[in-house]
Scaffold this motif. Structure first.
Motif, short mmCIF file in Angstrom:
data_model
loop_
_atom_site.label_atom_id
_atom_site.label_comp_id
_atom_site.label_asym_id
_atom_site.label_seq_id
_atom_site.Cartn_x
_atom_site.Cartn_y
_atom_site.Cartn_z
N GLU A 356 0.87 -1.20 0.14
CA GLU A 356 0.20 -0.07 0.02
C GLU A 356 0.69 1.10 0.06
N GLN A 357 1.80 1.21 0.68
CA GLN A 357 2.71 2.48 0.78
C GLN A 357 3.58 2.51 -0.41
N ALA A 358 4.00 1.53 -0.88
CA ALA A 358 4.84 1.37 -2.30
C ALA A 358 3.75 1.85 -3.41
N SER A 359 2.55 1.49 -3.33
CA SER A 359 1.62 2.04 -4.33
C SER A 359 1.33 3.37 -4.46
N PHE A 360 1.33 4.05 -3.10
CA PHE A 360 1.19 5.59 -3.04
C PHE A 360 2.33 6.39 -3.61
N ILE A 361 3.48 5.82 -3.38
CA ILE A 361 4.75 6.56 -3.71
C ILE A 361 4.91 6.42 -5.38
N MET A 362 4.54 5.21 -5.85
CA MET A 362 4.56 4.95 -7.36
C MET A 362 3.42 5.83 -7.89
N ILE A 363 2.47 6.17 -7.42
CA ILE A 363 1.44 6.93 -7.88
C ILE A 363 2.04 8.38 -7.98
N VAL A 364 2.56 8.71 -6.89
CA VAL A 364 3.16 10.11 -6.92
C VAL A 364 4.10 10.31 -8.07
N ALA A 365 5.22 9.26 -7.86
CA ALA A 365 6.17 9.41 -8.88
C ALA A 365 5.84 9.22 -10.60
N VAL A 366 4.71 8.50 -10.65
CA VAL A 366 4.29 8.28 -12.12
C VAL A 366 3.70 9.66 -12.42
N LEU A 367 2.93 10.18 -11.60
CA LEU A 367 2.22 11.50 -12.09
C LEU A 367 3.40 12.68 -12.26
N SER A 368 4.47 12.67 -11.47
CA SER A 368 5.44 13.46 -11.66
C SER A 368 6.22 13.25 -12.84
N MET A 369 6.44 11.99 -13.26
CA MET A 369 7.05 11.60 -14.60
C MET A 369 5.89 12.20 -15.62
N ALA A 370 4.55 12.04 -15.50
CA ALA A 370 3.74 12.66 -16.58
C ALA A 370 3.83 14.03 -16.86
N LEU A 371 4.17 14.86 -15.69
CA LEU A 371 4.24 16.19 -15.92
C LEU A 371 5.49 16.66 -16.59
N SER A 372 6.58 15.67 -16.50
CA SER A 372 7.96 16.01 -16.84
C SER A 372 8.13 16.43 -18.29
N PRO A 373 7.58 15.77 -19.44
CA PRO A 373 7.82 16.28 -20.62
C PRO A 373 7.27 17.96 -20.65
N PHE A 374 6.15 18.24 -20.18
CA PHE A 374 5.76 19.55 -20.17
C PHE A 374 6.68 20.55 -19.62
N LEU A 375 7.24 20.28 -18.47
CA LEU A 375 8.22 20.89 -17.71
C LEU A 375 9.49 21.17 -18.69
N ILE A 376 9.84 20.05 -19.13
CA ILE A 376 11.08 20.08 -20.05
C ILE A 376 10.88 20.99 -21.38
N ARG A 377 9.77 20.85 -21.99
CA ARG A 377 9.41 21.65 -23.17
C ARG A 377 9.15 23.11 -23.00
N HIS A 378 8.56 23.35 -21.88
CA HIS A 378 8.08 24.78 -21.88
C HIS A 378 8.83 25.17 -20.42
N GLY A 379 9.90 24.71 -20.18
CA GLY A 379 10.69 25.28 -18.70
C GLY A 379 11.11 26.74 -18.96
N HIS A 380 11.57 27.18 -20.38
CA HIS A 380 12.03 28.54 -20.30
C HIS A 380 10.90 29.45 -20.19
N HIS A 381 9.58 28.99 -20.57
CA HIS A 381 8.63 29.88 -20.32
C HIS A 381 8.35 30.08 -18.86
N VAL A 382 8.28 28.82 -18.15
CA VAL A 382 7.99 28.83 -16.77
C VAL A 382 9.14 29.85 -16.15
N VAL A 383 10.52 29.75 -16.69
CA VAL A 383 11.62 30.36 -15.94
C VAL A 383 11.54 31.78 -16.16
N ALA A 384 10.99 32.04 -17.46
CA ALA A 384 10.98 33.55 -17.67
C ALA A 384 9.93 34.51 -16.81
#
Length: 557
Positions: A356-384
């Motif tokens: 159960e604890q592993a599942s909770f952490i895995m869900i958090v990890a997967v959601l962060s990985m799903a957001l990662s391409p957006f942050l990489i592709r548009h990071g310069h706009h966020v930083v600006a």
């Protein structure tokens, strides 16, 4: 023999992986996330099409082995030494701070000390697969933030080796003999790693030389599979993780002459196993937690991304790098990674972490990985939006007078050095803009007029006097980036002639349309140079040769 039910469920796993990969690819979500979602949907907690995921645990074991083998292939000792600042400076501090913060938080959350250590290690590491793929797609591997991110990932790969040694020991030892068991495991791990590296350096090249003589792709692939599995068996027999042997094997094969052939031949087999591995992980995730603890999961996901971005960005800034690449690197590395998922899976198999604890952490990890391409592709706009213009322009002050009619040279590589030599001989004032601080320091020692900065940033070009320059020679990795920068320059009413260097001639008409004056596609010019040399050596008709060169230029070949 595989019974009918197991075959049916294996077919469901493969079909779900395929459908999910196709759908998520259209949404620009990483395939790793697609496989995890597919596994969660067909697993016991949702559709229950595969009611006993443990029957396919062997797929997860093979998947972990080949995941670490793939990471080992990408690991480069020369690159590690070349990027020693980001690797050992930022990388070590980042892993230590993240593990301290995440581990303490998990411990106060109520998990055991061993489980807190595993969770901290899993969340401190970032996704090598997602980051390298996105940076390569965007042509940003050789930018400041690209090099910094790769440097930190290299240190994380080193820490991954240590975690592979420690986690099985934590699962097999009691508190009383833990210290001695860890010491023994580390000693065995170092000895086996040295042995495998020695075999890879002095024995395997001879093996692959003989295999290559057969000119059989089947034998080549089979040889690689046997070598990986033997290395995994050796470390497993020594009481260590099989994945450790696979990673070290990948490291040693990554330095040999056959690396690219190995990657090419084994890619299909490796990708299928990795896909099945992530599907099996997804099947073990209790998705009911996503509904039950949705607000908490969202909070932890945002906290993970925010904390890692602040820690990594702050550490890079402390090393003296400008604010913009520091902030972008923080966003790029703010997600969890595939190795963290593998580590959690190994921890569950050793009983260190409840499912159960592993599942909770895995869900958090997967959601962060799903957001990662957006942050990489548009990071310069966020930083600006985050940083003030003064911070974005906090690079070394260029050494020139605003009254000089300079030639701006973007980059001090092979072409940049040749152009600077010409300008020096002709006594033409120039200024080089280079984004590698080590290159800048070395060039300044030789008397080159050079400043630190990214020649594709309009703010840097303006600071260096592009408005009054005679010519600006700018280098780009992709046509999209070149088009964007040229449009910004021309929209600012800057009429300075622009000479654009690109790898090939794709999209030349578009660049001319947006305002480029001169174009230098390196591959095309190299081809034309070869044609010219052949013509001279054979004393061919110069008029016809010139005609062929013009045709090649127009065709972009």
């Amino acid at each position: 023999m595989l019974d009918t039910q197991s075959f049916d469920q294996l077919l469901i796993i493969l079909a779900a992986a395929l459908a999910s990969a196709v759908i998520f690819r259209r949404l620009y979500v990483p395939s790793i996330v697609a496989f995890l979602v597919a596994g969660a949907v067909i697993g016991p907690s949702v559709l229950d099409w595969v009611s006993e995921p443990e029957r396919f645990s062997f797929l997860a074991e093979f998947g972990v082995v080949f995941l670490l083998f793939a990471l080992g292939l990408e690991f480069s000792v020369p690159k590690l030494l070349r990027l020693k600042g980001p690797v050992f400076g930022v990388g070590s501090a980042q892993v230590f701070l993240c593990m301290l913060i995440f581990g303490s938080s998990a411990y106060f959350w109520g998990v055991s000390l061993e489980a807190a250590f595993v969770i901290a290690g899993a969340l401190a590491l970032s996704s090598t697969a997602i980051v390298t793929k996105e940076l390569s797609t965007l042509g940003e591997v050789h930018t400041d933030h690209g090099r910094l991110s790769i440097g930190v990932l290299l240190f994380q790969d080193l820490i991954a080796v240590v975690l592979l040694i420690v986690v099985p020991v934590l699962g097999a030892s009691s508190g009383e003999d833990l210290a001695s068991a860890l010491g023994l495991a580390l000693a065995k791990g170092l000895m086996l790693a040295a042995l495998l590296l020695a075999v890879g350096r002095w024995l395997l090249p001879s093996v692959y030389r003989e295999v290559a003589k057969s000119q059989s792709s089947e034998i080549f692939v089979l040889s690689t599979l046997v070598i990986v599995m033997v290395a995994a068996w050796v470390t497993h027999a020594a009481g260590l993780s099989m994945a450790l042997g696979a990673f070290v094997t990948g490291m040693m094969l990554g330095e040999c002459h056959y690396k690219h052939q190995i990657e090419s031949d084994i890619r299909g087999f490796r990708d299928i196993l990795l896909g099945l591995f992530f599907v099996t992980i997804g099947m073990s995730v209790d998705t009911s937690l996503l509904v039950q603890y949705a607000p908490r999961i969202i909070f932890f996901t945002l906290a993970l991304i925010g904390l890692k971005a602040l820690i990594i960005g702050g550490l890079i800034r402390l090393l003296g790098y400008p604010a913009k690449p520091a902030a972008q690197s923080g966003l790029i590395l703010s997600e969890a990674g595939e190795f963290g998922l593998a580590l959690l899976t190994i921890a569950v198999s050793y009983g260190l972490l409840p499912n159960e604890q592993a599942s909770f952490i895995m869900i958090v990890a997967v959601l962060s990985m799903a957001l990662s391409p957006f942050l990489i592709r548009h990071g310069h706009h966020v930083v600006a939006r985050w940083l003030k213009p003064s911070k974005l322009e906090a690079n070394d002050e260029p050494e020139f007078s605003s009254e000089e009619k300079l030639v701006l040279v973007g980059g001090y590589g092979r072409v940049g050095k040749a152009v600077v030599r010409l300008l020096q001989v002709q006594q033409v004032p120039y200024l080089v803009i280079e984004r590698d601080p080590e290159v800048v320091a070395a060039a300044r020692r030789k008397g080159i007029r050079i400043t630190y900065g990214d020649c594709t940033e309009l703010s840097i070009l303006s600071t260096c006097g592009i408005e009054s320059a005679q010519l600006a020679l700018l280098s780009f990795d992709t046509i999209e980036h070149a088009t964007e920068v040229i449009e910004h320059i021309r929209s600012a009413d800057i009429t300075t002639p622009l000479m654009i260097r690109l790898p090939d001639a794709t999209g030349i008409e578009e660049l001319i349309a947006v305002g480029a004056n001169h174009l230098f596609p390196e591959m095309v010019e190299a081809t034309i140079s070869a044609v010219s040399n052949v013509s001279k050596l054979l004393s061919l008709d110069e008029t016809l040769t010139t005609k062929v060169e013009s045709e090649l230029r127009s065709e972009g070949l």
